[in-house]
Design an enzyme around this catalytic site. Structure first.
Site, mmCIF file in Angstrom:
data_model
loop_
_atom_site.group_PDB
_atom_site.id
_atom_site.type_symbol
_atom_site.label_atom_id
_atom_site.label_comp_id
_atom_site.label_asym_id
_atom_site.label_seq_id
_atom_site.Cartn_x
_atom_site.Cartn_y
_atom_site.Cartn_z
ATOM 1 N N ASP A 51 -93.453 9.453 -105.029
ATOM 2 C CA ASP A 51 -93.788 8.097 -103.930
ATOM 3 C C ASP A 51 -95.623 7.960 -103.998
ATOM 4 O O ASP A 51 -95.860 9.370 -103.245
ATOM 5 C CB ASP A 51 -93.468 7.913 -102.922
ATOM 6 C CG ASP A 51 -93.273 7.071 -102.194
ATOM 7 O OD1 ASP A 51 -92.873 5.610 -102.923
ATOM 8 O OD2 ASP A 51 -93.398 6.711 -101.599
ATOM 9 N N GLU B 217 -96.101 6.893 -108.757
ATOM 10 C CA GLU B 217 -96.223 5.654 -108.998
ATOM 11 C C GLU B 217 -97.342 5.797 -108.116
ATOM 12 O O GLU B 217 -98.064 5.715 -107.309
ATOM 13 C CB GLU B 217 -94.675 5.965 -107.711
ATOM 14 C CG GLU B 217 -94.349 4.080 -107.393
ATOM 15 C CD GLU B 217 -94.691 3.822 -106.158
ATOM 16 O OE1 GLU B 217 -94.776 2.139 -105.111
ATOM 17 O OE2 GLU B 217 -95.733 4.889 -104.840
HETATM 18 C C1 GLC Z 1 -93.938 3.185 -102.303
HETATM 19 C C2 GLC Z 1 -92.880 2.121 -102.626
HETATM 20 C C3 GLC Z 1 -92.728 1.582 -100.793
HETATM 21 C C4 GLC Z 1 -92.669 1.623 -100.345
HETATM 22 C C5 GLC Z 1 -94.033 2.487 -99.779
HETATM 23 C C6 GLC Z 1 -94.702 3.706 -98.462
HETATM 24 O O1 GLC Z 1 -95.258 2.844 -102.863
HETATM 25 O O2 GLC Z 1 -92.812 2.128 -103.771
HETATM 26 O O3 GLC Z 1 -91.336 0.891 -101.053
HETATM 27 O O4 GLC Z 1 -92.901 1.067 -99.203
HETATM 28 O O5 GLC Z 1 -94.660 3.578 -101.796
HETATM 29 O O6 GLC Z 1 -93.764 4.838 -99.184
HETATM 30 C C1 GLC Z 2 -99.143 -0.059 -102.809
HETATM 31 C C2 GLC Z 2 -98.951 0.803 -103.324
HETATM 32 C C3 GLC Z 2 -98.102 1.132 -103.788
HETATM 33 C C4 GLC Z 2 -96.706 0.321 -103.268
HETATM 34 C C5 GLC Z 2 -96.823 -1.100 -102.628
HETATM 35 C C6 GLC Z 2 -95.886 -1.136 -101.896
HETATM 36 O O1 GLC Z 2 -98.813 -1.498 -104.208
HETATM 37 O O2 GLC Z 2 -100.226 1.568 -104.346
HETATM 38 O O3 GLC Z 2 -98.149 2.333 -104.260
HETATM 39 O O4 GLC Z 2 -95.535 0.939 -103.704
HETATM 40 O O5 GLC Z 2 -98.270 -0.942 -102.111
HETATM 41 O O6 GLC Z 2 -95.960 -2.514 -101.730
#
Ligand code: GLC
Ligand code: GLC
Length: 660
Positions: A300, A342
């Protein structure tokens, strides 16, 4: 401090790696004695340790070699891996063994993913087991469960604020329930994907609590500052990810009277990986999660894991070194497990996370965003321009192709790609935000803004697939034609992600054409985060409807969407050309039509997809020369096309063509 021999760098580090391992051998023996593992199991570890130790050592040396206590941390890291292997069940070791012999197992056309929240889908983990049949019915063979570990009370960012990686949120069940579910899924041929929330813990995690109690050792687990001096210096070059939560990236903590680095919500404390104790501690947590029976770990917010003053603190070279070190540890002690990255960042950066020795699979946010872009513009120019040089991946890695997920949509295409086709990137993002929030005249979409930044004008879009594709508007206006177009748009997009190369990933609910859920605002813990609009509860009554309509032939919209997606998934699994990642674009000479060919072991499939709401024509001869045939059969509609004629695609039609 250890110094490398400048004249003989590589050789020198290898020498040091070997020497270190020899010195650590007695400690390893102790672990084997204590855990009483069998000789055979131990030999497996030793062989992989031999294979990966030198690269691992040099990664750790790069990150932590200048620490006064480097040797201690290397020792701890190795012992952590050894204990994790000793703990790993025979069943999982057997899977490890298979996957070592078949490193491209995840490239199969049989792999089709789904993602969901346990509580919204089935209440808890033990009830999930009763729904394995549903996944089989739909054809899923890969299941991503949103984070299910213990979280802080109140707002937990949908599970991404973890207070304990070793216990499950009591509302969802226990670690035993998770193990039982993972076994049930395995028996059903479904791989399990869980998040490894690597960038931050919740503010009530034990480490954060110890930090709050003033323990310096644990304050060093995070980025904690006595005053604004450092935060302000960092802030000069940082983005704001959640500007509506608070301005900047730091949060004042009353108890400690200090500033804490919080990239996301105030209660998500960024971990300090420049401290090797954090690497070691998180490694332990990672192995614990892997050993519950997880096949793929979703890393994540991986772009944010390393910070350096004067940079954006995203995608830094050390972030890659760190993930590679985690990867080598997994290769040694849980070798069947894959990483999924991700990284929702610029396409030039996304690709850097993807390698057999970093993350074997990765979300493909560029494709996702550009598919929506193509629907809005009804043209595939930017999509094609981008795919042309951004789709290919290293061997034994794969894209995860998705359309919606639990997060927002950001327009992360490359400015240069846009300019190359004469599109102004800034204006275009404005247009897309207007379009998908339904402001643009004639727009079919019903999305809502997410994290609008008043200073930069930046914003992202929330909304379910169906609402973004026009179904919400069509249903409200009771317009049959619009409903038809909305459904076709959805099936068009699914037809692409299921065939373009990589792992298709459905956000469960899409198969029913779920509309936006505006009720999230009633819950104060959710009201401030519009992403909850596209996180509705599963409605099991839809299934009754599905069964009762079989005979009457009277298909509701939902039933039609479900059956169509189910059929597309089943089709994909029967087409060997759809395995793997190789994809060749076909120039369709029509700016509304995306065309590509998939070739695998002598099998071929040609895909043509019309992104416009009017019929489009393609020269049959084009097909004949690319596909080498005089007749082609569309697997989706079951029609045969001669290549002597022009081929006409209906509005939003997608065809999967095989030589007849
Ligand atoms: C990732 C998750 C998102 C979350 C963020 C912080 O981007 O997909 O839902 O808010 O990480 O953990
Ligand atoms: C940003 C981050 C991603 C996260 C997202 C949540 O785009 O790069 O990791 O999932 O914010 O809104």
């Amino acid at each position: 401090m250890i110094r490398s021999n400048v004249n003989n760098g590589q050789n020198d580090i290898e020498f040091k790696a070997d020497l270190t391992l020899r010195r650590l051998q007695p400690r390893l023996e102790e672990v084997w004695r204590d855990t009483q593992i069998t000789d055979a199991k131990r030999r497996g570890f030793d062989a992989r340790l031999q294979q990966h130790w030198r690269p691992l050592f040099s990664l750790l040396f790069e990150l932590y070699g200048s620490r006064y206590d480097f040797f201690y941390h290397v020792e701890q890291v190795l012992l952590t891996a050894a204990r994790a292997w000793a703990d790993r069940s025979d069943e999982l070791c057997k899977i490890d063994h298979h996957r070592l012999n078949e490193p491209d197992w995840f490239q199969s056309e049989k792999i089709v993913g789904g993602a969901l929240y346990v509580d919204l889908f089935s209440e808890n983990l033990s009830k999930m087991r009763d729904h394995v049949g549903y996944f089989k019915k739909l054809g899923l063979t890969y299941l991503h469960l949103m984070p299910l570990f213990a979280v802080r009370p109140g707002d937990s960012d949908g599970g991404y604020a973890i207070s304990n990686y070793r216990s499950i949120d009591p509302q969802l069940g226990t670690v035993e329930d998770l193990r039982a579910l993972s076994r049930a899924l395995r028996d059903a041929g479904i791989v399990l994907v869980l998040d490894f929330v690597i960038n931050h813990t919740a503010d009530d995690h034990e480490w954060a609590q110890l930090a709050q109690a003033g323990k310096r050792e644990y304050q060093e687990f995070y980025y904690i500052f006595p005053d604004r001096t450092f935060p302000e210096q960092y802030e000069r070059t940082l983005r704001e990810i959640f500007p509506r939560v608070r301005r900047g990236n730091f949060t004042w903590h009353d108890g400690m009277e200090k500033w804490v680095w919080t990239t996301f919500n105030n209660f998500q404390w960024d971990l300090n990986y420049s401290n090797p104790a954090v690497f070691r501690a998180m490694l332990d947590e990672m192995f614990f999660i892997a050993n519950t029976g997880v096949d793929i770990l979703r890393l994540d917010a991986v772009a944010f894991v390393w910070k350096k003053m004067g940079t954006s603190c995203e995608n830094l070279p050390e972030a890659h070194t760190l993930i590679q070190a985690f990867n080598r540890m997994v290769r040694i002690a849980a070798p069947g497990v894959l990483f999924k990255s991700e990284a929702i960042v610029h396409p030039d950066e996304i690709i850097k996370y993807i390698s057999p020795y970093e993350c074997q699979i990765s979300y493909n946010p560029t494709l996702m965003a550009l598919l929506w872009e193509s629907l809005a513009t009804r043209k595939v120019s930017l999509l094609v321009q981008t795919l042309r040089h951004r789709f290919r991946l290293p061997k034994n890695t794969a894209w995860v192709n998705y359309l919606r997920c639990h997060d927002d949509i950001g327009w992360t295409f490359d400015d240069g790609d846009a300019q190359a086709i004469g599109v102004n990137p800034y204006d275009h993002r404005q247009f897309l935000n207007d379009f998908y929030s339904g402001q643009f005249p004639g727009s079919f979409a019903r999305g809502v803004p997410f994290q609008e930044n008043v200073d930069t004008g930046d914003m992202r879009i929330s909304g379910t697939m169906a609402s973004l594709a026009g179904l919400e508007q069509a249903v409200e206006e009771e317009d049959e034609m619009k409903k038809e177009m909305a459904i076709r748009r959805m099936l068009l997009l699914h037809g692409v992600t299921l065939s373009i190369g990589g792992i298709p990933l459905l956000y469960v609910g899409e198969e029913w054409g779920e509309l936006n859920d505006y009720d999230f605002v009633k819950d104060p813990a959710k009201a401030g985060d519009t992403r909850w609009i596209h996180r509705p509860k599963m409605k099991w009554e839809y299934l009754d409807e599905l069964d009762s309509r079989i005979d009457s032939g009277n298909c509701s919209i939902r039933t039609r969407i479900f059956r169509s997606i189910q059929k597309l998934i089943a089709l994909r699994k029967e087409v060997p050309a759809l395995a793997g990642q190789d994809m060749e674009l076909i120039s369709t000479q029509n700016e509304h039509v995306l065309g590509y060919m998939r070739i695998r072991n002598g099998h071929r499939l040609i895909v043509l997809a019309n992104f416009s709401d009017t019929p489009q024509i393609i020269a049959g001869n084009k097909l004949r020369t690319t596909g080498l045939g005089r007749f082609f059969h569309d697997l989706i509609q079951g029609r045969t096309y001669p290549t002597s004629d022009m081929l006409t695609l209906d509005p939003y039609q997608i065809v999967w063509l095989e030589r007849a």
